[in-house]
Design an enzyme around this catalytic site. Sequence first.
Site, short mmCIF file in Angstrom:
data_model
loop_
_atom_site.label_atom_id
_atom_site.label_comp_id
_atom_site.label_asym_id
_atom_site.label_seq_id
_atom_site.Cartn_x
_atom_site.Cartn_y
_atom_site.Cartn_z
N GLU A 93 2.13 -13.10 12.42
CA GLU A 93 2.67 -11.92 13.10
C GLU A 93 2.43 -10.73 12.16
O GLU A 93 2.66 -10.83 10.95
CB GLU A 93 4.17 -12.09 13.36
CG GLU A 93 4.51 -13.18 14.35
CD GLU A 93 3.94 -12.90 15.75
OE1 GLU A 93 3.86 -11.73 16.15
OE2 GLU A 93 3.57 -13.88 16.42
N ARG A 149 2.17 -4.84 6.20
CA ARG A 149 1.45 -3.81 5.43
C ARG A 149 2.33 -2.58 5.36
O ARG A 149 2.79 -2.07 6.39
CB ARG A 149 0.11 -3.44 6.06
CG ARG A 149 -0.62 -2.41 5.17
CD ARG A 149 -1.98 -2.00 5.67
NE ARG A 149 -2.63 -1.13 4.69
CZ ARG A 149 -3.87 -1.25 4.28
NH1 ARG A 149 -4.63 -2.21 4.76
NH2 ARG A 149 -4.37 -0.42 3.38
N TRP A 191 2.70 7.98 -2.56
CA TRP A 191 4.09 8.15 -3.02
C TRP A 191 4.11 9.08 -4.23
O TRP A 191 4.94 9.99 -4.32
CB TRP A 191 4.66 6.77 -3.38
CG TRP A 191 6.08 6.78 -3.85
CD1 TRP A 191 7.19 6.60 -3.07
CD2 TRP A 191 6.55 6.96 -5.20
NE1 TRP A 191 8.32 6.67 -3.84
CE2 TRP A 191 7.97 6.89 -5.15
CE3 TRP A 191 5.92 7.18 -6.42
CZ2 TRP A 191 8.75 7.02 -6.29
CZ3 TRP A 191 6.70 7.32 -7.55
CH2 TRP A 191 8.10 7.24 -7.49
N SER A 239 -10.89 -6.80 -4.30
CA SER A 239 -12.26 -6.76 -4.88
C SER A 239 -12.81 -5.34 -4.76
O SER A 239 -13.50 -4.85 -5.65
CB SER A 239 -13.19 -7.69 -4.11
OG SER A 239 -12.64 -8.97 -4.02
N ARG A 282 -1.13 9.11 -9.97
CA ARG A 282 -1.13 7.88 -9.15
C ARG A 282 -0.52 6.70 -9.89
O ARG A 282 0.15 5.86 -9.31
CB ARG A 282 -2.57 7.53 -8.73
CG ARG A 282 -3.22 8.52 -7.78
CD ARG A 282 -4.66 8.10 -7.47
NE ARG A 282 -4.70 6.76 -6.88
CZ ARG A 282 -4.54 6.51 -5.57
NH1 ARG A 282 -4.35 7.50 -4.73
NH2 ARG A 282 -4.59 5.27 -5.13
N ASP A 330 0.83 -1.21 0.00
CA ASP A 330 0.00 0.00 0.00
C ASP A 330 0.86 1.26 0.00
O ASP A 330 1.98 1.25 0.51
CB ASP A 330 -0.92 -0.03 1.23
CG ASP A 330 -2.04 0.99 1.12
OD1 ASP A 330 -2.43 1.34 -0.01
OD2 ASP A 330 -2.51 1.46 2.18
N HIS A 346 2.09 3.29 -9.14
CA HIS A 346 1.91 1.86 -9.42
C HIS A 346 3.07 1.33 -10.26
O HIS A 346 3.53 0.21 -10.04
CB HIS A 346 0.58 1.62 -10.15
CG HIS A 346 -0.63 2.05 -9.36
ND1 HIS A 346 -0.79 1.74 -8.03
CD2 HIS A 346 -1.73 2.78 -9.70
CE1 HIS A 346 -1.93 2.27 -7.60
NE2 HIS A 346 -2.52 2.90 -8.59
N LEU A 379 10.99 -20.21 -4.95
CA LEU A 379 9.93 -19.50 -4.24
C LEU A 379 8.60 -19.54 -5.02
O LEU A 379 8.59 -19.50 -6.25
CB LEU A 379 10.38 -18.05 -4.04
CG LEU A 379 9.43 -17.08 -3.35
CD1 LEU A 379 10.24 -16.07 -2.52
CD2 LEU A 379 8.56 -16.32 -4.34
C1 IPE Z 1 -5.39 -2.70 0.08
O1 IPE Z 1 -5.08 -1.36 -0.15
C2 IPE Z 1 -5.40 -3.43 -1.23
C3 IPE Z 1 -4.11 -3.53 -1.92
C4 IPE Z 1 -2.96 -3.15 -1.46
C5 IPE Z 1 -4.17 -4.15 -3.21
P1 IPE Z 1 -6.22 -0.24 -0.25
O2 IPE Z 1 -5.55 1.04 -0.45
O3 IPE Z 1 -7.24 -0.65 -1.25
O4 IPE Z 1 -6.87 -0.36 1.20
P2 IPE Z 1 -7.78 0.68 2.00
O5 IPE Z 1 -8.89 1.07 1.09
O6 IPE Z 1 -6.92 1.84 2.34
O7 IPE Z 1 -8.23 -0.06 3.21
C1 IPE Z 2 -1.74 0.24 -3.31
O1 IPE Z 2 -1.52 1.60 -3.33
C2 IPE Z 2 -2.03 -0.31 -4.70
C3 IPE Z 2 -3.42 -0.72 -4.90
C4 IPE Z 2 -4.35 -0.70 -3.97
C5 IPE Z 2 -3.79 -1.17 -6.21
P1 IPE Z 2 -2.70 2.64 -3.30
O2 IPE Z 2 -3.10 2.94 -4.71
O3 IPE Z 2 -3.81 2.19 -2.42
O4 IPE Z 2 -1.97 3.89 -2.67
P2 IPE Z 2 -2.55 4.91 -1.59
O5 IPE Z 2 -3.01 4.09 -0.41
O6 IPE Z 2 -3.67 5.63 -2.23
O7 IPE Z 2 -1.39 5.77 -1.25
MG MG Z 3 -4.14 2.41 -0.41
#
Ligand code: IPE
Ligand code: IPE
Ligand code: MG
Length: 253
Positions: A212, A193, A30, A71, A38, A25, A42, A136
């Site tokens: 953990e 996370r 970033w 999802s 955004r 996440d 990615h 792996l």
């Molecule tokens: C969780 O991240 C899902 C992934 C990293 C793919 P999100 O950014 O979707 O989670 P929430 O919405 O902040 O809980």
């Molecule tokens: C995780 O990063 C990637 C996916 C959920 C696909 P985010 O896109 O959720 O990034 P933030 O949480 O908005 O920074």
């Molecule tokens: Mg996120």
Amino acid sequence: MTTPSHLADLSPELRIPEHVAIIMDGNGRWAKQRGLPRTDGHIQGQEALRETLRAAVEFGIHFLTVYAFSSENWSRPQEEVEALMSLLVSAIHSETPELHKQDIRIRAIGDIARLPENAQQALRESIEKTRDNKGLTLIIALSYSSRDELLRATHRIASEVASGKLSLDELKEEVISRHLDTADFPDPDLLIRTGGEERISNFLLWQAAYAELFFSPIYWPDFGREALLDAIKAYTARERRFGKTSEQIQLED
Ligand code: IPE
Ligand code: IPE
Ligand code: MG
């Protein structure tokens, strides 16, 4: 014998988890921090995965599960969903040969049928090509949510009970595990996370019952070998008691 310099920080005292799961996440934040779209987060996240994966192989981790698309992520702006899907397809195409060379086996969990056909196709080919690899196992969670997975498993179990293939007496925890997308894999030992949020966001709720947890403030695109090593050091310092007392655990060791 001298230790190669890249292994110098790998103390023999480190306890290496067999299965590490990562909620990757922080890509959006970033990018935002740098005034970038955004999607750039990615793209950079893909680099971070490459480096983390290499480190996981080096550390001797056997299973690495990464939460790539939930999802719930289907409800993001259509533009972002499309960008993520096309990144997924190009990443599978560009990375599979190298992963194959590293003896990595690729698997996927989630409601894969919801992905665009070209993504499903790329994934199928990559899984097929790497199926006999012995290194792996990289498990990519795509269109995945734990409740959805449990619901799909419950449907299958209910239909086996209804048809008489399974009796209610036989319905044990192990039967549920066997019907999940993760049936072939051990439960995660360490769940990381990144990105600073301290929540599970519908990831591996059943499987992580005794994992953990490690929350890192680092945004995923900045994650890599050093950050993974920090998580493993923290894991090494934990005592996993599984409901027992500390004294019992020390006697077992
Ligand atoms: C969780 O991240 C899902 C992934 C990293 C793919 P999100 O950014 O979707 O989670 P929430 O919405 O902040 O809980
Ligand atoms: C995780 O990063 C990637 C996916 C959920 C696909 P985010 O896109 O959720 O990034 P933030 O949480 O908005 O920074
Ligand atoms: Mg996120």
